[in-house]
Design a protein around this motif. Structure first.
Motif, mmCIF file in Angstrom:
data_model
loop_
_atom_site.group_PDB
_atom_site.id
_atom_site.type_symbol
_atom_site.label_atom_id
_atom_site.label_comp_id
_atom_site.label_asym_id
_atom_site.label_seq_id
_atom_site.Cartn_x
_atom_site.Cartn_y
_atom_site.Cartn_z
ATOM 1 N N VAL A 39 0.859 -1.187 0.000
ATOM 2 C CA VAL A 39 0.000 0.000 0.000
ATOM 3 C C VAL A 39 0.890 1.231 0.000
ATOM 4 N N ASP A 40 0.319 2.353 -0.312
ATOM 5 C CA ASP A 40 1.099 3.580 -0.405
ATOM 6 C C ASP A 40 0.136 4.760 -0.427
ATOM 7 N N GLY A 41 0.665 5.927 -0.229
ATOM 8 C CA GLY A 41 -0.142 7.120 -0.369
ATOM 9 C C GLY A 41 -0.570 7.704 0.964
ATOM 10 N N LYS A 42 -1.361 8.757 0.850
ATOM 11 C CA LYS A 42 -1.852 9.454 2.027
ATOM 12 C C LYS A 42 -3.279 9.014 2.325
ATOM 13 N N VAL A 43 -3.642 9.087 3.610
ATOM 14 C CA VAL A 43 -5.031 8.895 3.971
ATOM 15 C C VAL A 43 -5.826 10.033 3.351
ATOM 16 N N SER A 44 -6.936 9.698 2.743
ATOM 17 C CA SER A 44 -7.676 10.747 2.042
ATOM 18 C C SER A 44 -9.154 10.437 2.046
ATOM 19 N N SER A 45 -9.911 11.454 1.771
ATOM 20 C CA SER A 45 -11.280 11.223 1.365
ATOM 21 C C SER A 45 -11.253 11.229 -0.148
ATOM 22 N N PHE A 46 -12.370 10.974 -0.801
ATOM 23 C CA PHE A 46 -12.322 11.233 -2.227
ATOM 24 C C PHE A 46 -12.525 12.727 -2.474
ATOM 25 N N PHE A 47 -12.324 13.101 -3.680
ATOM 26 C CA PHE A 47 -12.531 14.472 -4.114
ATOM 27 C C PHE A 47 -11.600 15.443 -3.427
ATOM 28 N N LEU B 181 -2.064 -2.150 -15.403
ATOM 29 C CA LEU B 181 -1.506 -3.398 -14.864
ATOM 30 C C LEU B 181 0.021 -3.419 -14.936
ATOM 31 N N SER B 182 0.598 -2.506 -15.706
ATOM 32 C CA SER B 182 2.056 -2.451 -15.767
ATOM 33 C C SER B 182 2.647 -1.611 -14.632
ATOM 34 N N SER B 183 1.802 -1.104 -13.760
ATOM 35 C CA SER B 183 2.301 -0.319 -12.623
ATOM 36 C C SER B 183 3.305 -1.136 -11.823
ATOM 37 N N LYS B 184 4.385 -0.476 -11.431
ATOM 38 C CA LYS B 184 5.459 -1.209 -10.757
ATOM 39 C C LYS B 184 5.210 -1.376 -9.257
ATOM 40 N N ASN B 185 4.393 -0.522 -8.707
ATOM 41 C CA ASN B 185 4.086 -0.633 -7.278
ATOM 42 C C ASN B 185 2.696 -0.056 -7.036
ATOM 43 N N PHE B 186 2.209 -0.227 -5.821
ATOM 44 C CA PHE B 186 0.844 0.210 -5.540
ATOM 45 C C PHE B 186 0.694 1.722 -5.648
ATOM 46 N N GLY B 187 1.754 2.437 -5.282
ATOM 47 C CA GLY B 187 1.676 3.888 -5.384
ATOM 48 C C GLY B 187 1.346 4.342 -6.794
ATOM 49 N N GLU B 188 1.989 3.687 -7.751
ATOM 50 C CA GLU B 188 1.724 4.015 -9.148
ATOM 51 C C GLU B 188 0.321 3.547 -9.559
ATOM 52 N N PHE B 189 -0.006 2.321 -9.154
ATOM 53 C CA PHE B 189 -1.331 1.763 -9.471
ATOM 54 C C PHE B 189 -2.435 2.682 -8.949
ATOM 55 N N ARG B 190 -2.272 3.115 -7.715
ATOM 56 C CA ARG B 190 -3.304 3.948 -7.101
ATOM 57 C C ARG B 190 -3.461 5.266 -7.844
ATOM 58 N N GLN B 191 -2.370 5.811 -8.294
ATOM 59 C CA GLN B 191 -2.484 7.082 -9.014
ATOM 60 C C GLN B 191 -3.234 6.911 -10.328
ATOM 61 N N HIS B 192 -2.999 5.794 -11.007
ATOM 62 C CA HIS B 192 -3.789 5.532 -12.218
ATOM 63 C C HIS B 192 -5.276 5.490 -11.905
ATOM 64 N N ILE B 193 -5.599 4.879 -10.772
ATOM 65 C CA ILE B 193 -7.005 4.665 -10.448
ATOM 66 C C ILE B 193 -7.661 5.922 -9.889
ATOM 67 N N GLU B 194 -6.932 6.651 -9.049
ATOM 68 C CA GLU B 194 -7.598 7.676 -8.244
ATOM 69 C C GLU B 194 -7.137 9.113 -8.452
ATOM 70 N N VAL B 195 -6.008 9.315 -9.078
ATOM 71 C CA VAL B 195 -5.476 10.671 -9.151
ATOM 72 C C VAL B 195 -5.689 11.253 -10.550
ATOM 73 N N PRO B 196 -6.480 12.307 -10.659
ATOM 74 C CA PRO B 196 -6.728 12.907 -11.961
ATOM 75 C C PRO B 196 -5.434 13.362 -12.626
ATOM 76 N N SER B 197 -5.401 13.238 -13.924
ATOM 77 C CA SER B 197 -4.293 13.748 -14.724
ATOM 78 C C SER B 197 -2.962 13.065 -14.448
#
Lengths: 93, 227
Positions: A39-47, B181-197
């Motif tokens: 896992v990675d990243g910051k605790v967040s809400s959506f939006f 699916l080519s993301s090397k780690n979860f941090g990258e995977f999560r950004q694809h899924i949840e982080v705009p742009s």
């Protein structure tokens, strides 16, 4: 399905989120040894309301009115191989 | 203070799901958003309320007691026995057949290019025009809470969709899946899924994240930007 207040009312919501979950599970299975507990990243809400606290396997998942909190580690393995979680399902390939 | 939404005896006030409520403190929290009285809220809408809470409560004031709570409730994407126990009426018995009707070409392997069972034809970024659901078990399905940012009391209206093929197709492609699916780690995977742009989500690589593309692809009731 664009409004967070009502998007869950659309039955398609569950297909969409199952799809995301499927993608996550597929990605984990490509390298289960290294990815299952990653896992990675910051605790967040959506939006956008990102908090500065790092997300860990111990971070509680807030379930609102639906169910008690669970730590992130309890939902990392959908097959629950170590018996410490509570999910138990798999996706057809 | 008694919650206008939920109590241990009558559940969500509508059709009587009874679950132990472990969130008595949260229900009494001072920064509860302006949720109107909802005497006839369905279990489905109880879940909707829960879904809306992380976005509503993690505001400038933060969560009560600065607790670490606040991670999106929808991270729990499996259908757990606890949730099904709490919300037994989520799924009509004939849900799978309705889904097959809605997506004859399958999902998410790609949306059909024609024959979608909804009104409207033009596929612009604003969606097809859409409207209320006209057939099947969800015909004229009603919503009572929301929309976000307006929150009128007992604001009964139909559940609307307004499919946006540009957004949906930019998400539902093998290229996009392979990229994620080519993301090397979860941090990258999560950004694809949840982080705009973050990039990499096909035709919309400078636009919304993968998660948002699914919501926007179905379209319908739109989230107004909060002030």
């Amino acid at each position: 399905m664009t409004d967070p207040m009502t998007s869950t009312n659309d039955p398609l919501f569950f297909m969409h989120h199952s799809g995301l979950d499927h993608l996550w599970a597929t990605w984990q299975e490509q390298d289960r040894k290294n990815r299952l507990w990653d896992v990675d990243g910051k605790v967040s809400s959506f939006f956008g309301a990102i908090q500065q606290k790092n997300l860990t396997l111990d971070t509680p998942i807030w379930m609102g009115l639906a169910a008690p909190d669970r730590p992130v580690r309890d939902v990392m393995d959908i097959a629950n191989e170590n018996g410490k979680g509570f999910l138990c399902y798999k996706y057809e390939q | 203070m008694k919650s206008p939404l939920f109590d241990n005896e009558s559940g969500f006030g509508g059709n009587g799901a009874k679950v132990d409520n472990p969130f008595a403190d949260l229900l009494n929290m001072p920064n509860m958003p302006n949720v109107p009285k909802m005497p006839k809220m369905s279990n489905m809408e109880g879940h909707s309320h829960t879904h809306s809470q992380p976005s509503s409560n993690v505001g400038p004031k933060g969560l009560p007691n600065s607790s670490p709570k606040g991670f999106p409730s929808d991270i729990l994407k499996g259908f757990t026995s606890e949730l099904l126990k709490a919300f037994p009426d989520w799924f009509p018995k004939d849900f799978p057949s309705e889904l097959a009707k809605a997506f004859p070409g399958g999902f998410p392997g790609g949306l059909p290019t024609g024959g979608m069972p909804f009104r409207g034809g033009a596929m612009f970024m604003g969606g097809s025009g859409g409207g209320c659901i006209e057939g099947g078990p969800f015909k004229d399905m009603k919503l009572h809470i929301g929309p976000f940012g307006i929150m009128k009391e007992n604001n009964t209206r139909c559940l609307r969709r307004s499919f946006n093929a540009v957004m949906a197709n930019s998400a539902a492609s093998k290229q996009v899946f392979d990229k994620i699916l080519s993301s090397k780690n979860f941090g990258e995977f999560r950004q694809h899924i949840e982080v705009p742009s973050f990039g990499g989500t096909g035709a919309a690589r400078t636009g919304p994240d993968f998660h948002s593309l699914g919501h926007g692809g179905v379209g319908g009731e739109v989230w107004p930007c909060p002030k």
